[in-house]
Motif scaffolding. Structure first.
Motif, PDB file in Angstrom:
ATOM      1  N   ARG A  46      52.528  53.173  48.546  1.00 39.61           N
ATOM      2  CA  ARG A  46      52.196  51.954  49.282  1.00 39.61           C
ATOM      3  C   ARG A  46      50.699  51.876  49.449  1.00 39.61           C
ATOM      4  O   ARG A  46      50.057  52.847  49.847  1.00 39.61           O
ATOM      5  N   LEU A  47      50.150  50.722  49.138  1.00 43.44           N
ATOM      6  CA  LEU A  47      48.711  50.529  49.265  1.00 43.44           C
ATOM      7  C   LEU A  47      48.363  50.001  50.648  1.00 43.44           C
ATOM      8  O   LEU A  47      49.034  49.116  51.165  1.00 43.44           O
ATOM      9  N   THR A  48      47.305  50.529  51.213  1.00 46.92           N
ATOM     10  CA  THR A  48      46.812  50.016  52.482  1.00 46.92           C
ATOM     11  C   THR A  48      45.967  48.778  52.211  1.00 46.92           C
ATOM     12  O   THR A  48      45.739  48.393  51.062  1.00 46.92           O
ATOM     13  N   ARG A  49      45.506  48.159  53.261  1.00 46.67           N
ATOM     14  CA  ARG A  49      44.668  46.968  53.110  1.00 46.67           C
ATOM     15  C   ARG A  49      43.398  47.309  52.337  1.00 46.67           C
ATOM     16  O   ARG A  49      42.971  46.571  51.458  1.00 46.67           O
ATOM     17  N   ARG A  50      42.783  48.422  52.646  1.00 48.75           N
ATOM     18  CA  ARG A  50      41.576  48.853  51.941  1.00 48.75           C
ATOM     19  C   ARG A  50      41.890  49.172  50.478  1.00 48.75           C
ATOM     20  O   ARG A  50      41.132  48.855  49.579  1.00 48.75           O
ATOM     21  N   GLY A  51      43.040  49.770  50.227  1.00 47.87           N
ATOM     22  CA  GLY A  51      43.442  50.092  48.861  1.00 47.87           C
ATOM     23  C   GLY A  51      43.667  48.845  48.025  1.00 47.87           C
ATOM     24  O   GLY A  51      43.288  48.789  46.856  1.00 47.87           O
ATOM     25  N   ARG A  52      44.296  47.834  48.626  1.00 49.01           N
ATOM     26  CA  ARG A  52      44.476  46.562  47.908  1.00 49.01           C
ATOM     27  C   ARG A  52      43.136  45.924  47.584  1.00 49.01           C
ATOM     28  O   ARG A  52      42.943  45.369  46.511  1.00 49.01           O
ATOM     29  N   PHE A  53      42.198  45.993  48.527  1.00 44.87           N
ATOM     30  CA  PHE A  53      40.871  45.420  48.276  1.00 44.87           C
ATOM     31  C   PHE A  53      40.186  46.142  47.126  1.00 44.87           C
ATOM     32  O   PHE A  53      39.617  45.512  46.240  1.00 44.87           O
ATOM     33  N   VAL A  54      40.241  47.461  47.133  1.00 45.42           N
ATOM     34  CA  VAL A  54      39.594  48.228  46.060  1.00 45.42           C
ATOM     35  C   VAL A  54      40.289  47.989  44.732  1.00 45.42           C
ATOM     36  O   VAL A  54      39.645  47.807  43.701  1.00 45.42           O
ATOM     37  N   PHE A  55      41.597  47.937  44.739  1.00 47.03           N
ATOM     38  CA  PHE A  55      42.364  47.802  43.506  1.00 47.03           C
ATOM     39  C   PHE A  55      42.306  46.398  42.924  1.00 47.03           C
ATOM     40  O   PHE A  55      42.313  46.217  41.716  1.00 47.03           O
ATOM     41  N   GLY A  57      40.349  43.436  44.718  1.00 51.86           N
ATOM     42  CA  GLY A  57      39.157  42.684  45.088  1.00 51.86           C
ATOM     43  C   GLY A  57      37.907  43.065  44.322  1.00 51.86           C
ATOM     44  O   GLY A  57      37.165  42.196  43.863  1.00 51.86           O
ATOM     45  N   VAL A  58      37.649  44.350  44.191  1.00 58.01           N
ATOM     46  CA  VAL A  58      36.428  44.787  43.511  1.00 58.01           C
ATOM     47  C   VAL A  58      36.403  44.336  42.049  1.00 58.01           C
ATOM     48  O   VAL A  58      35.403  43.782  41.596  1.00 58.01           O
ATOM     49  N   PRO A  59      37.474  44.509  41.272  1.00 58.43           N
ATOM     50  CA  PRO A  59      37.424  43.986  39.895  1.00 58.43           C
ATOM     51  C   PRO A  59      37.252  42.470  39.844  1.00 58.43           C
ATOM     52  O   PRO A  59      36.553  41.962  38.961  1.00 58.43           O
ATOM     53  N   LEU A  60      37.840  41.732  40.794  1.00 55.43           N
ATOM     54  CA  LEU A  60      37.656  40.284  40.809  1.00 55.43           C
ATOM     55  C   LEU A  60      36.214  39.904  41.110  1.00 55.43           C
ATOM     56  O   LEU A  60      35.669  38.974  40.512  1.00 55.43           O
ATOM     57  N   ILE A  61      35.578  40.616  42.018  1.00 59.69           N
ATOM     58  CA  ILE A  61      34.172  40.349  42.335  1.00 59.69           C
ATOM     59  C   ILE A  61      33.295  40.649  41.126  1.00 59.69           C
ATOM     60  O   ILE A  61      32.386  39.883  40.791  1.00 59.69           O
ATOM     61  N   LEU A  62      33.546  41.763  40.450  1.00 61.30           N
ATOM     62  CA  LEU A  62      32.765  42.100  39.260  1.00 61.30           C
ATOM     63  C   LEU A  62      32.978  41.079  38.147  1.00 61.30           C
ATOM     64  O   LEU A  62      32.033  40.690  37.454  1.00 61.30           O
ATOM     65  N   LEU A  63      34.205  40.609  37.978  1.00 56.82           N
ATOM     66  CA  LEU A  63      34.487  39.595  36.971  1.00 56.82           C
ATOM     67  C   LEU A  63      33.775  38.282  37.294  1.00 56.82           C
ATOM     68  O   LEU A  63      33.204  37.640  36.408  1.00 56.82           O
ATOM     69  N   ALA A  64      33.761  37.885  38.555  1.00 53.55           N
ATOM     70  CA  ALA A  64      33.068  36.658  38.957  1.00 53.55           C
ATOM     71  C   ALA A  64      31.568  36.775  38.712  1.00 53.55           C
ATOM     72  O   ALA A  64      30.935  35.831  38.232  1.00 53.55           O
TER      73      ALA A  64
END
Length: 145
Positions: A46-55, A57-64
């Motif tokens: 189970r992913l925590t809120r921080r884990g979901r962001f890292v998994f 959010g970070v790739p989406l920010i880098l892609l943007a």
């Protein structure tokens, strides 16, 4: 009598640390694994809120950021002329530097009606000079009037 059963009889605790159960018994509600070791299945990850962001959010920010930088590169306003017919040549004359002469003096004699700072900048650009320093005998291209 084995050592584990003697331990169980003495302390009422099996060697696995559970009271009243033998080592090979699986916990209630859980099937024993195929190897027969008696281990229960692990709970799903189970992913925590921080884990979901890292998994996610970070790739989406880098892609943007990559897309924005690439679109900025494609929409850059400075570009070369599309054809040779659109290019305009700067009319120039060739001047040989005399002893004691500076770019400022050359700019004032070649284009007295223009600002000498602009003419010096044009001379530096036309001749690919690193600094506004010239040597006697050096031939320069200067913009004509």
């Amino acid at each position: 009598m084995s050592a584990s059963s003697a331990f169980h009889d003495t302390f009422g605790q099996a060697a696995s640390g559970e009271y009243g159960r033998s080592v090979s018994a699986a916990p209630e509600g859980h099937a024993a694994s195929a190897g027969g070791t008696g281990r229960a299945r692990q709970a799903p990850l189970r992913l925590t809120r921080r884990g979901r962001f890292v998994f996610i959010g970070v790739p989406l920010i880098l892609l943007a950021a990559l897309i924005l930088s690439f679109s900025g590169f494609l929409n850059a306003p400075a570009k070369a002329s599309d054809s040779a017919a659109e290019l305009s040549l700067t009319p120039t004359v060739s001047v040989t530097v005399q002893p004691g002469e500076s770019l400022w003096a050359i700019a004032g004699s070649v284009a007295p009606d223009r600002d000498p700072r602009d003419v010096v900048a044009d001379i530096v650009q036309l001749n690919n000079l690193d600094a506004a320093r010239v040597l006697p005998g050096q031939t320069l291209f200067v913009p004509a009037k």
